[in-house]
Scaffold this motif. Sequence first.
Motif, short mmCIF file in Angstrom:
data_model
loop_
_atom_site.label_atom_id
_atom_site.label_comp_id
_atom_site.label_asym_id
_atom_site.label_seq_id
_atom_site.Cartn_x
_atom_site.Cartn_y
_atom_site.Cartn_z
N THR A 164 0.81 -1.21 0.00
CA THR A 164 0.00 0.00 0.00
C THR A 164 0.85 1.26 0.00
OG1 THR A 164 -0.15 0.05 2.42
CG2 THR A 164 -1.87 -1.16 1.23
N LYS A 165 2.14 1.14 0.25
CA LYS A 165 3.03 2.31 0.24
C LYS A 165 3.33 2.72 -1.19
CE LYS A 165 5.60 1.68 4.51
NZ LYS A 165 6.94 1.56 5.09
N LYS A 166 3.44 4.02 -1.39
CA LYS A 166 3.85 4.54 -2.69
C LYS A 166 5.25 5.09 -2.55
CE LYS A 166 -0.57 5.82 -4.59
NZ LYS A 166 -1.34 6.88 -5.24
N PHE A 167 6.03 4.96 -3.61
CA PHE A 167 7.39 5.47 -3.61
C PHE A 167 7.54 6.46 -4.75
CE2 PHE A 167 7.57 1.46 -1.44
CZ PHE A 167 8.43 1.71 -0.39
N TYR A 168 8.38 7.47 -4.52
CA TYR A 168 8.64 8.49 -5.50
C TYR A 168 10.13 8.63 -5.71
CZ TYR A 168 3.82 9.69 -4.45
OH TYR A 168 2.48 9.64 -4.27
N MET A 169 10.53 8.91 -6.93
CA MET A 169 11.92 9.21 -7.19
C MET A 169 12.02 10.73 -7.16
SD MET A 169 14.36 7.79 -10.26
CE MET A 169 12.99 6.93 -10.92
N VAL A 170 12.86 11.25 -6.26
CA VAL A 170 12.95 12.68 -6.04
C VAL A 170 14.41 13.10 -6.13
CG1 VAL A 170 12.50 14.53 -4.38
CG2 VAL A 170 10.96 12.59 -4.50
N SER A 171 14.66 14.23 -6.77
CA SER A 171 16.02 14.76 -6.84
C SER A 171 16.49 15.15 -5.44
CB SER A 171 16.04 15.99 -7.74
OG SER A 171 17.32 16.58 -7.73
N LYS A 172 17.74 14.83 -5.12
CA LYS A 172 18.25 15.09 -3.78
C LYS A 172 18.30 16.57 -3.45
CE LYS A 172 23.22 15.20 -4.38
NZ LYS A 172 24.49 14.63 -3.99
N ASP A 173 18.37 17.47 -4.46
CA ASP A 173 18.48 18.88 -4.13
C ASP A 173 17.20 19.49 -3.56
OD1 ASP A 173 18.84 17.92 -6.75
OD2 ASP A 173 18.85 19.88 -7.62
N ILE A 174 16.09 18.77 -3.58
CA ILE A 174 14.87 19.33 -2.99
C ILE A 174 14.50 18.66 -1.66
CG2 ILE A 174 13.97 20.03 -5.24
CD1 ILE A 174 11.91 17.70 -4.93
N LEU A 175 15.33 17.73 -1.21
CA LEU A 175 15.05 17.02 0.04
C LEU A 175 15.49 17.84 1.25
CD1 LEU A 175 16.12 13.39 -0.91
CD2 LEU A 175 13.80 14.26 -0.62
N PRO A 176 14.75 17.74 2.35
CA PRO A 176 15.17 18.40 3.58
C PRO A 176 16.50 17.81 4.09
CG PRO A 176 12.90 17.62 3.76
CD PRO A 176 13.47 17.07 2.48
N GLU A 177 17.23 18.62 4.83
CA GLU A 177 18.55 18.22 5.32
C GLU A 177 18.50 16.94 6.15
OE1 GLU A 177 22.29 20.17 7.77
OE2 GLU A 177 20.47 21.34 7.48
N ALA A 178 17.46 16.75 6.96
CA ALA A 178 17.37 15.55 7.81
C ALA A 178 17.27 14.28 6.97
CB ALA A 178 16.19 15.65 8.76
N ILE A 179 16.58 14.35 5.86
CA ILE A 179 16.46 13.19 4.96
C ILE A 179 17.81 12.88 4.33
CG2 ILE A 179 15.33 12.28 2.88
CD1 ILE A 179 13.35 12.58 5.12
N LEU A 180 18.49 13.91 3.83
CA LEU A 180 19.80 13.72 3.22
C LEU A 180 20.80 13.15 4.22
CD1 LEU A 180 20.05 16.99 1.12
CD2 LEU A 180 19.76 14.68 0.26
N LYS A 181 20.78 13.66 5.43
CA LYS A 181 21.72 13.18 6.45
C LYS A 181 21.40 11.75 6.86
CE LYS A 181 23.41 17.54 8.24
NZ LYS A 181 23.62 18.37 9.42
N THR A 182 20.12 11.39 6.86
CA THR A 182 19.74 10.00 7.15
C THR A 182 20.33 9.08 6.09
OG1 THR A 182 17.70 10.68 8.26
CG2 THR A 182 17.78 8.42 7.44
N ALA A 183 20.24 9.48 4.84
CA ALA A 183 20.83 8.68 3.75
C ALA A 183 22.34 8.57 3.93
CB ALA A 183 20.49 9.30 2.40
N MET A 184 22.99 9.66 4.34
CA MET A 184 24.44 9.63 4.57
C MET A 184 24.80 8.67 5.70
SD MET A 184 25.09 13.74 4.12
CE MET A 184 26.76 13.74 4.75
N VAL A 185 24.02 8.69 6.77
CA VAL A 185 24.26 7.77 7.89
C VAL A 185 24.16 6.33 7.42
CG1 VAL A 185 23.30 6.91 10.08
CG2 VAL A 185 23.60 9.38 9.72
N LYS A 186 23.12 6.02 6.64
CA LYS A 186 22.94 4.66 6.16
C LYS A 186 24.09 4.23 5.25
CE LYS A 186 18.83 3.02 5.48
NZ LYS A 186 17.46 2.76 5.03
N GLU A 187 24.60 5.16 4.44
CA GLU A 187 25.74 4.84 3.58
C GLU A 187 26.99 4.57 4.41
OE1 GLU A 187 26.74 7.13 0.08
OE2 GLU A 187 24.64 7.69 -0.14
N LEU A 188 27.25 5.40 5.42
CA LEU A 188 28.42 5.18 6.29
C LEU A 188 28.36 3.80 6.94
CD1 LEU A 188 28.74 8.66 8.07
CD2 LEU A 188 30.33 7.68 6.41
N LEU A 189 27.18 3.44 7.42
CA LEU A 189 27.01 2.14 8.06
C LEU A 189 27.18 0.99 7.05
CD1 LEU A 189 23.99 3.06 10.33
CD2 LEU A 189 26.26 2.37 11.15
#
Length: 149
Positions: free
Chosen positions: A6-31
Amino acid sequence: MGIDQTKKFYMVSKDILPEAILKTAMVKELLARGEVLTVNEAVERVGLSRSAFYKYRDGVFPFYQASKEKIITVSLILEHRPGILSNVLNAVAHFKGNILTINQGIPLQGVANATLSIDTAEVLGDLEELIYKLQQISGVKKVEIVGQS
């Protein structure tokens, strides 16, 4: 644990994402890369609170992870010169992408549209790298992922 259909997913350019979302992605990459051993260490490194990380972690993942083992459709605009489509196909093969369909339009004003359907199950590395390599091919004017299944 299956995917919630039931979840929908969207492909979104990173330049419009809030900082918290971008940093979450960075944390996951580091891990994922093993550069840090704990969530605490990762959130400290990128400057994100633990609570923000835990709030967003299940909804943020890199595009290549979402697309792995799927069929993607790539739209390209190619100059009308011999060998350009062949170079594109060779690049996809180099990354172990399995091309399922190729559609190319008649060239107009010196360019042709081409669409590739690619099975990404065996792709080496990530899809962002493949797309980047396609964009670097001489005569390739534009590369865009237009769908996935």
